[in-house]
Motif scaffolding. Sequence first.
Motif, PDB file in Angstrom:
ATOM      1  N   TRP A 212       0.818  -1.208   0.000  1.00 22.07           N
ATOM      2  CA  TRP A 212       0.000   0.000   0.000  1.00 22.07           C
ATOM      3  C   TRP A 212       0.855   1.263   0.000  1.00 22.07           C
ATOM      4  CZ3 TRP A 212      -4.979   1.334  -0.716  1.00 22.07           C
ATOM      5  CH2 TRP A 212      -5.905   0.293  -0.799  1.00 22.07           C
ATOM      6  N   THR A 213       1.967   1.250   0.739  1.00 18.46           N
ATOM      7  CA  THR A 213       2.834   2.420   0.791  1.00 18.46           C
ATOM      8  C   THR A 213       3.390   2.751  -0.593  1.00 18.46           C
ATOM      9  OG1 THR A 213       3.467   1.962   3.082  1.00 18.46           O
ATOM     10  CG2 THR A 213       4.933   3.389   1.805  1.00 18.46           C
ATOM     11  N   ALA A 214       3.906   1.743  -1.277  1.00 21.99           N
ATOM     12  CA  ALA A 214       4.473   1.969  -2.607  1.00 21.99           C
ATOM     13  C   ALA A 214       3.391   2.338  -3.622  1.00 21.99           C
ATOM     14  CB  ALA A 214       5.229   0.731  -3.077  1.00 21.99           C
ATOM     15  N   ASN A 215       2.226   1.699  -3.542  1.00 21.35           N
ATOM     16  CA  ASN A 215       1.145   2.014  -4.470  1.00 21.35           C
ATOM     17  C   ASN A 215       0.644   3.439  -4.284  1.00 21.35           C
ATOM     18  OD1 ASN A 215       1.297  -0.519  -5.559  1.00 21.35           O
ATOM     19  ND2 ASN A 215      -0.581  -1.295  -4.620  1.00 21.35           N
ATOM     20  N   THR A 216       0.537   3.872  -3.031  1.00 18.48           N
ATOM     21  CA  THR A 216       0.086   5.236  -2.755  1.00 18.48           C
ATOM     22  C   THR A 216       1.067   6.253  -3.318  1.00 18.48           C
ATOM     23  OG1 THR A 216      -1.049   4.519  -0.740  1.00 18.48           O
ATOM     24  CG2 THR A 216      -0.543   6.869  -0.944  1.00 18.48           C
ATOM     25  N   ALA A 217       2.362   5.988  -3.123  1.00 15.82           N
ATOM     26  CA  ALA A 217       3.380   6.881  -3.667  1.00 15.82           C
ATOM     27  C   ALA A 217       3.316   6.921  -5.198  1.00 15.82           C
ATOM     28  CB  ALA A 217       4.761   6.443  -3.207  1.00 15.82           C
ATOM     29  N   LEU A 218       3.075   5.758  -5.813  1.00 17.04           N
ATOM     30  CA  LEU A 218       2.994   5.682  -7.272  1.00 17.04           C
ATOM     31  C   LEU A 218       1.810   6.488  -7.809  1.00 17.04           C
ATOM     32  CD1 LEU A 218       3.752   4.366 -10.045  1.00 17.04           C
ATOM     33  CD2 LEU A 218       2.253   2.470  -9.396  1.00 17.04           C
ATOM     34  N   LEU A 219       0.640   6.252  -7.246  1.00 19.23           N
ATOM     35  CA  LEU A 219      -0.580   6.860  -7.777  1.00 19.23           C
ATOM     36  C   LEU A 219      -0.756   8.322  -7.364  1.00 19.23           C
ATOM     37  CD1 LEU A 219      -2.983   3.836  -7.291  1.00 19.23           C
ATOM     38  CD2 LEU A 219      -1.892   4.604  -9.405  1.00 19.23           C
ATOM     39  N   SER A 220       0.061   8.792  -6.428  1.00 21.03           N
ATOM     40  CA  SER A 220      -0.032  10.197  -6.021  1.00 21.03           C
ATOM     41  C   SER A 220       0.665  11.119  -7.014  1.00 21.03           C
ATOM     42  CB  SER A 220       0.585  10.395  -4.631  1.00 21.03           C
ATOM     43  OG  SER A 220       1.974  10.131  -4.652  1.00 21.03           O
ATOM     44  N   ARG A 221       1.424  10.551  -7.940  1.00 18.69           N
ATOM     45  CA  ARG A 221       2.156  11.343  -8.931  1.00 18.69           C
ATOM     46  C   ARG A 221       1.374  11.371 -10.238  1.00 18.69           C
ATOM     47  NH1 ARG A 221       7.516   8.248  -9.337  1.00 18.69           N
ATOM     48  NH2 ARG A 221       8.151  10.010 -10.677  1.00 18.69           N
ATOM     49  N   VAL A 340       6.051  -1.857  -9.244  1.00 14.59           N
ATOM     50  CA  VAL A 340       5.422  -0.931 -10.191  1.00 14.59           C
ATOM     51  C   VAL A 340       5.092  -1.652 -11.497  1.00 14.59           C
ATOM     52  CG1 VAL A 340       5.810   1.115 -11.619  1.00 14.59           C
ATOM     53  CG2 VAL A 340       6.415   1.143  -9.188  1.00 14.59           C
ATOM     54  N   GLN A 341       6.009  -2.471 -11.980  1.00 18.17           N
ATOM     55  CA  GLN A 341       5.719  -3.212 -13.208  1.00 18.17           C
ATOM     56  C   GLN A 341       4.615  -4.238 -12.981  1.00 18.17           C
ATOM     57  OE1 GLN A 341       9.402  -4.102 -15.755  1.00 18.17           O
ATOM     58  NE2 GLN A 341      10.300  -3.609 -13.763  1.00 18.17           N
ATOM     59  N   GLY A 342       4.579  -4.793 -11.782  1.00 25.54           N
ATOM     60  CA  GLY A 342       3.490  -5.716 -11.461  1.00 25.54           C
ATOM     61  C   GLY A 342       2.150  -5.009 -11.407  1.00 25.54           C
ATOM     62  N   VAL A 343       2.127  -3.807 -10.821  1.00 22.24           N
ATOM     63  CA  VAL A 343       0.887  -3.015 -10.765  1.00 22.24           C
ATOM     64  C   VAL A 343       0.447  -2.650 -12.181  1.00 22.24           C
ATOM     65  CG1 VAL A 343      -0.076  -0.782 -10.091  1.00 22.24           C
ATOM     66  CG2 VAL A 343       1.234  -2.123  -8.441  1.00 22.24           C
ATOM     67  N   GLU A 344       1.406  -2.228 -13.007  1.00 23.66           N
ATOM     68  CA  GLU A 344       1.069  -1.880 -14.394  1.00 23.66           C
ATOM     69  C   GLU A 344       0.467  -3.076 -15.123  1.00 23.66           C
ATOM     70  OE1 GLU A 344       1.358  -2.187 -18.464  1.00 23.66           O
ATOM     71  OE2 GLU A 344       3.098  -2.978 -17.403  1.00 23.66           O
ATOM     72  N   SER A 345       1.118  -4.230 -15.002  1.00 22.06           N
ATOM     73  CA  SER A 345       0.624  -5.428 -15.680  1.00 22.06           C
ATOM     74  C   SER A 345      -0.720  -5.878 -15.115  1.00 22.06           C
ATOM     75  CB  SER A 345       1.653  -6.552 -15.541  1.00 22.06           C
ATOM     76  OG  SER A 345       1.192  -7.737 -16.145  1.00 22.06           O
TER      77      SER A 345
END
Length: 403
Positions: A212-221, A340-345
């Motif tokens: 969740w921490t990494a996903n939040t940082a990713l989607l906040s940009r 990030v690549q896993g989230v994208e896929s």
Amino acid sequence: MPSDTSEPTTTYRALLGNREFAGLYASFTLTVAASTLSGFALATLVDRRTGSPFLTAVSMYGATFATVLGAMTLMSVADGNRPRRTLVTLQCVSLLGVAAQAVPGLPLAVRFSLLLVLGFFQSLGTGTRMGLLAEVVPASAYVPARSLMNITSGGTAVLGYALGAVLLRYLSPQDVFVAATALTGAGLVVVATTVRERSIRPPRRPGLRQTWTANTALLSRSGPRALLLNLWVPNGLIVGCEALFISYAPDHAGVLLAAGSAGMLLGDLTVGRLLTAALRDRCAFPLRLLLAAPYLLFALHPPLPVAAAAVFVASAGFAATLPLQERLLELTPDPVRGQVQGVESAGRMTWQGIGAALAGGIAQHLTPATTITALAAVSVTVTVLSRPFVTRTRAVRLEETGG
């Protein structure tokens, strides 16, 4: 990833000379072959039992719905300090799931449940595999490596759909599931014997909080958000069009599916192997338009040769994922590349499931041809309206890389 476009393009032969990449590549090829055969077999089985366009479409792409759960919960395992062990474990889970589909007489509810379980673990496997890919090849070779894997996916799907159509004329869907199980097992053996454990990763404790921490940082940009939108939505809507091929042309669906896979293969070969980084960047928007525009011809109910040609041309537009993925990787910190690549896929696969379900639901009330045309029109609209936001990511990338 370097932004210098003067470096020579890495050849596919050089990539395959890397033992670890060759192992990831071979296991990926076998996994795609197994997935193609099992998906086609399940969709055929569901169509024969129910005659429902909705259930047939969902059975073909239903596993993608569960990928978003993997992205939201445990995708941080893709960046753990034991990625090889993780990938082998996930391959074992996939083997069990595909083998279970081969059991005769399973109720459809059980088969759909298996799809969801497999989708969840496949999303984690994709993140882990792509995280490893970014480590086993140089940064300058990442796009050629992804291109080769995408080409393989297209080529294997062409053969898989053609072979699946032939096999199902003489064998039962359960027999085809057995063949898919054998391919999955072979992929497990290959990855277990060729990929080494990565000792350069720092120890991490993957889990829900880390994800969740990494996903939040990713989607906040805003930059990554725009790229993800364009990697997910237009792609998913066009996969929804493909999910209606069985309903649109029951006796010739294999031809249309094979044409789509062949077009994707050609697009990835051209964009990933022949174009420089600068040309890939400039082609991203036209390719996203190409992905959808030819499907507008379905409003005219074209004959099979014309429909197949339109599908072939349109599918070359799937190569737009390469420059967008390249740009996303450049904006991604190294410690979370796999996630990030896993989230994208996972997001892309989930939108494929959404597109398939949306297409099947609409086709319950409209004709498949009308539904295909409508989805293509929406895809074009999303691509055009989101273009300014994607263009801004180029400026952000240049600022962050000092270009």
